[in-house]
Design an enzyme around this catalytic site. Structure first.
Site, PDB file in Angstrom:
ATOM      1  N   CYS A   2      13.115  17.481  -3.915  1.00  0.00           N
ATOM      2  CA  CYS A   2      12.763  16.180  -4.026  1.00  0.00           C
ATOM      3  C   CYS A   2      11.817  15.851  -5.221  1.00  0.00           C
ATOM      4  O   CYS A   2      10.837  16.697  -5.427  1.00  0.00           O
ATOM      5  CB  CYS A   2      12.298  15.634  -2.814  1.00  0.00           C
ATOM      6  N   ARG A  27      14.697  19.599 -10.602  1.00  0.00           N
ATOM      7  CA  ARG A  27      14.344  20.104  -9.587  1.00  0.00           C
ATOM      8  C   ARG A  27      15.464  20.241  -8.282  1.00  0.00           C
ATOM      9  O   ARG A  27      15.445  20.988  -7.377  1.00  0.00           O
ATOM     10  CB  ARG A  27      13.268  19.271  -9.104  1.00  0.00           C
ATOM     11  N   TRP A  74      16.522  15.671  -2.052  1.00  0.00           N
ATOM     12  CA  TRP A  74      17.182  16.764  -1.696  1.00  0.00           C
ATOM     13  C   TRP A  74      17.531  17.033  -0.220  1.00  0.00           C
ATOM     14  O   TRP A  74      16.166  17.186   0.258  1.00  0.00           O
ATOM     15  CB  TRP A  74      16.642  18.151  -2.381  1.00  0.00           C
ATOM     16  N   ASN A 100       8.272  13.731  -0.009  1.00  0.00           N
ATOM     17  CA  ASN A 100       8.627  15.035  -0.511  1.00  0.00           C
ATOM     18  C   ASN A 100       8.078  15.872   0.808  1.00  0.00           C
ATOM     19  O   ASN A 100       6.767  15.865   1.136  1.00  0.00           O
ATOM     20  CB  ASN A 100       8.125  15.708  -1.508  1.00  0.00           C
ATOM     21  N   GLY A 101       8.823  16.751   1.422  1.00  0.00           N
ATOM     22  CA  GLY A 101       8.406  17.620   2.288  1.00  0.00           C
ATOM     23  C   GLY A 101       8.946  17.649   3.693  1.00  0.00           C
ATOM     24  O   GLY A 101      10.001  16.999   3.803  1.00  0.00           O
ATOM     25  N   GLU A 482      18.928  41.187 -10.337  1.00  0.00           N
ATOM     26  CA  GLU A 482      18.610  39.959 -11.074  1.00  0.00           C
ATOM     27  C   GLU A 482      20.019  39.228 -11.912  1.00  0.00           C
ATOM     28  O   GLU A 482      20.262  38.050 -11.749  1.00  0.00           O
ATOM     29  CB  GLU A 482      17.397  39.989 -12.137  1.00  0.00           C
ATOM     30  N   LYS A 486      21.866  35.769 -11.175  1.00  0.00           N
ATOM     31  CA  LYS A 486      21.899  34.839 -12.323  1.00  0.00           C
ATOM     32  C   LYS A 486      23.478  34.319 -12.185  1.00  0.00           C
ATOM     33  O   LYS A 486      23.849  33.265 -12.271  1.00  0.00           O
ATOM     34  CB  LYS A 486      21.809  35.434 -13.709  1.00  0.00           C
ATOM     35  N   GLU A 489      24.583  32.153  -9.021  1.00  0.00           N
ATOM     36  CA  GLU A 489      24.013  30.943  -8.825  1.00  0.00           C
ATOM     37  C   GLU A 489      24.362  30.019  -9.957  1.00  0.00           C
ATOM     38  O   GLU A 489      24.649  28.931  -9.600  1.00  0.00           O
ATOM     39  CB  GLU A 489      22.451  30.991  -8.803  1.00  0.00           C
ATOM     40  N   HIS A 505      28.837  54.613  -0.418  1.00  0.00           N
ATOM     41  CA  HIS A 505      28.655  54.503   1.186  1.00  0.00           C
ATOM     42  C   HIS A 505      29.305  53.631   1.545  1.00  0.00           C
ATOM     43  O   HIS A 505      28.889  53.074   2.723  1.00  0.00           O
ATOM     44  CB  HIS A 505      27.319  54.593   1.104  1.00  0.00           C
ATOM     45  N   LYS A 604      14.896  23.665  -7.837  1.00  0.00           N
ATOM     46  CA  LYS A 604      14.155  24.296  -8.826  1.00  0.00           C
ATOM     47  C   LYS A 604      12.796  24.853  -8.022  1.00  0.00           C
ATOM     48  O   LYS A 604      12.240  26.001  -8.043  1.00  0.00           O
ATOM     49  CB  LYS A 604      13.811  23.548  -9.999  1.00  0.00           C
TER      50      LYS A 604
HETATM   51  C1  F6R Z   1      16.625  31.775  -9.533  1.00  0.00           C
HETATM   52  C2  F6R Z   1      15.534  31.425  -9.164  1.00  0.00           C
HETATM   53  C3  F6R Z   1      14.919  31.249  -7.783  1.00  0.00           C
HETATM   54  C4  F6R Z   1      13.370  31.349  -7.963  1.00  0.00           C
HETATM   55  C5  F6R Z   1      12.859  31.266  -6.606  1.00  0.00           C
HETATM   56  C6  F6R Z   1      11.408  31.448  -6.451  1.00  0.00           C
HETATM   57  O1  F6R Z   1      17.218  31.699 -10.868  1.00  0.00           O
HETATM   58  O2  F6R Z   1      15.079  30.725 -10.024  1.00  0.00           O
HETATM   59  O3  F6R Z   1      15.490  32.630  -7.041  1.00  0.00           O
HETATM   60  O4  F6R Z   1      13.014  32.632  -8.597  1.00  0.00           O
HETATM   61  O5  F6R Z   1      13.517  30.153  -5.862  1.00  0.00           O
HETATM   62  O6  F6R Z   1      10.729  30.334  -7.156  1.00  0.00           O
HETATM   63  P1  F6R Z   1       9.202  30.469  -7.781  1.00  0.00           P
HETATM   64  O7  F6R Z   1       9.318  31.631  -8.613  1.00  0.00           O
HETATM   65  O8  F6R Z   1       9.032  28.991  -8.151  1.00  0.00           O
HETATM   66  O9  F6R Z   1       8.508  30.666  -6.670  1.00  0.00           O
END
Ligand code: F6R
Length: 609
Positions: A2, A27, A74, A100-101, A482, A486, A489, A505, A604
């Protein structure tokens, strides 16, 4: 997650609120709304869907209002819908609030308020807030909000307006970020700095338990109704850094910004003659450091993957045991940490709820906590003992790219700094290592120049299947994790990463003709073993895309496509190897028509556990 924007001043509030909400779109959200006070009436427009829908609903209306609040939701409690969208109001529609929260005791409060005759119209936890404020309201919004928050359990950043006090915003915060923006005769609230950059760079970060009141005449922050003074911070980010700058997507811009962002992370931290690393922000002296028996790294998602690379680098160079934990698991396993533990928490946003909780737990158990984060004034940066900022500029795309590579850079810097302090490397070896590291940014530029077109073609031709696999050994395995995150997602392709030796395995059963497999081959000491694993995969007719250094002859012979990386010390290969994987994910997502910057269901800044 949010987003909140609030404005009070002399300009029309609605365009400022809408622009601020658009800046917070990154976000992640599913509905949007705003409330303004016009002609001493609280007017609310809100809707499920994108801000463009809200914008259409608002049209030319409400142009007189100079005070208001906006929100992107959100969904947590109650599905995305018009009725569940914020702002929510009290029974009389005189008090409107955004939040928010999560209010954890909302059911209890709802029962209490329902017994007093309050009526609720949504499924949200938030709706108890305006009713609770109404319950305590006696012609003083500040007093009512200050009293109401005493009844809350959970986390909140919340802003209220009331038609009886038309030029006033009152906000409170606990465990969810909220920032005050200071303009000329105008003041703002926002969930993060980017929403304010068009208007001001002067900010105050609210702390837990504080309540703030803004009017066009000024601002005042309170704790337990007592006025307090707080420092104003001037941020260095500018409005341009939060725009696309000619790129089709923020993600592509941020991938391309990596050489610059890495230079920012390195700036001032490497001696001119490359003889050492300066980290004045790290406060432990040599004697304190010698007492450290292990390092624990805690983070989520991509930041967790950065932590895995940190483990390989630190264990190899420092010969100290390093554990890496997912933040949401850390607290609940009664972790073995104490004052002999150096704890690293990694978080781009500096607000991730689980990472913050892990930090607090580690402090409680006596560990020395160092945060690696990108956001100045974020909660994690303020609560850690030491902070290493990554200085990557705002990261807007939900998928993290430059934040990840700059986190890696911070971890390498810390490793080399500790190597020197603990006497783990000879001076000439350290200097040679720093020299290699210093050249990483220009090598990423070389990758863009030599491989981007090839990567785009590979993504468009070979990432059409619904599954993909990433394999590698040692640091390559951590990069594979990683790369697969990517891809999944943003393109929604099901992707999995495996330690190359582990595939047989079980997972080898999924390797069938044509399935794309990304094979990372940057760890020279293990290359023969990795090649054997690649052959096992090739024998099942997968389409293998290999990543190796220029000049490596064996890998191209066993794979279908080869992406060549500039040569470097294997230790730093992850920063180079991840760049093509980010581009592959990006171009695959574009080819599939996905919303690259705001992938479905994701946010985000994950401020709830
Ligand atoms: C994926 C991504 C998330 C963040 C995770 C932690 O591309 O961005 O997996 O890495 O939500 O977020 P932060 O780094 O803000 O604690």
């Amino acid at each position: 997650m949010c987003g909140i924007v609030g404005y009070v001043g002399n300009r029309a509030a609605v365009p400022i609120l809408l622009q601020g909400l658009k800046t917070l779109e990154y976000r992640g959200y599913d509905s949007a709304g705003l409330a303004v006070i016009e002609d001493e009436v609280v007017k609310i427009i809100r809707s499920q869907g994108k801000i463009a829908v809200l914008e259409d609903l608002v049209g030319e209306r409400l142009s007189e209002a100079t005070c208001g609040i906006g929100h992107t939701r959100w969904a947590t409690h109650g599905r995305p819908s018009d009725l569940n969208s914020h702002p929510h109001t009290d029974c009389r529609g005189e008090i409107a609030m955004v939040h928010n929260g999560i209010i954890e005791n909302y059911l209890e409060l709802k029962e209490f308020l329902s017994d007093k005759g309050h009526e609720f119209t949504s499924e949200t936890d938030t709706e108890v807030l305006p009713h609770l404020v109404e319950h305590y309201y006696q012609d003083n919004l500040l007093a009512a909000v200050s009293r109401a928050i005493k009844d809350l359990r959970g986390s909140y950043a919340t802003v209220a307006v009331c038609n009886k006090e038309p030029n006033k915003l009152v906000a409170a915060r606990k465990d969810t970020p909220l920032i005050i923006g200071i303009g000329d005769d105008e003041y703002f609230f926002a969930s993060d700095i980017t929403a304010l950059l068009e208007h001001t760079r002067k900010i105050i970060v609210m702390d837990d338990g504080e309540v703030a009141c803004l009017t066009p005449e000024g601002y005042q922050i309170y704790r337990d109704m007592q006025p307090i003074k707080k420092e104003i911070t001037t941020v260095t980010w500018d409005a341009e850094s939060a725009k696309k700058g000619g790129y089709k997507h923020f993600m592509l811009k941020e991938i391309h910004e990596q050489p610059w962002a890495l230079q920012q992370t390195l700036k001032g931290r490497i001696a001119d003659d490359r003889s050492g690393v300066r980290l004045p922000e790290f406060s432990l002296d040599k004697i304190q450091l010698q007492r450290i028996e292990k390092v624990t790294i805690v983070a989520c998602g991509t930041s967790y993957h950065a932590g895995l690379i940190g483990k390989y680098a630190m264990e190899k160079i420092l010969r100290l045991p390093v554990e890496v934990d997912i933040a949401s698991e850390f607290r609940y396993r009664d972790p073995l940490i104490d004052k002999k533990t150096l704890m690293l928490v990694i978080s781009q946003s500096g607000e991730t709820a689980d990472t913050l909780a892990a930090l607090r737990e580690a402090k409680r158990r006596g560990a020395h906590v160092v945060a690696i984060t990108n956001v100045l004034g974020s909660t994690i940066s303020r609560e850690a003992h030491d902070v290493i900022y990554t200085w990557a500029g705002p990261e807007i795309a939900v998928a993290s790219t430059k934040a990840y590579t700059t986190q890696l850079a911070a971890l390498y810097l810390l490793t080399m700094y500790l190597a020197e302090k603990l006497g783990r490397m000879k001076a000439n070896e350290l200097q040679a290592l720093i020299e290699d590291f210093y050249r990483i940014p220009e090598k990423i530029d070389e990758i863009f120049a030599s491989c981007e077109e090839q990567i785009k073609n590979i993504a468009e031709k070979n990432l059409k299947s619904d599954d993909a696999f990433f394999v590698g050994r040692s640091m390559d395995y951590a990069v594979a994790l990683e790369g697969s995150l990517k891809l999944k997602e943003i393109s929604y392709i099901h992707a999995e990463a495996y330690a190359a030796g582990e595939l047989k395995h079980g997972t080898l059963a999924l390797i069938v003709e044509g399935v794309p497999v990304l094979a990372l081959c940057t760890q020279r000491a293990l290359i023969e073993k990795t090649i054997s694993n690649i052959k096992e995969i090739k024998a099942r007719d997968a389409h293998i895309i290999g990543l190796c250094y220029e000049g490596m002859k064996e890998v191209p012979q066993v794979v279908d496509d080869t992406i060549f990386l500039p040569d470097t010390n294997d230790l730093f290969a992850p920063i180079l190897a991840v760049t093509p994987l980010q581009l592959l994910a990006y171009y695959a997502a574009c080819a599939r028509g996905c919303d690259v910057d705001q992938p479905r269901n994701l946010a985000k800044s994950v401020t709830v556990e």
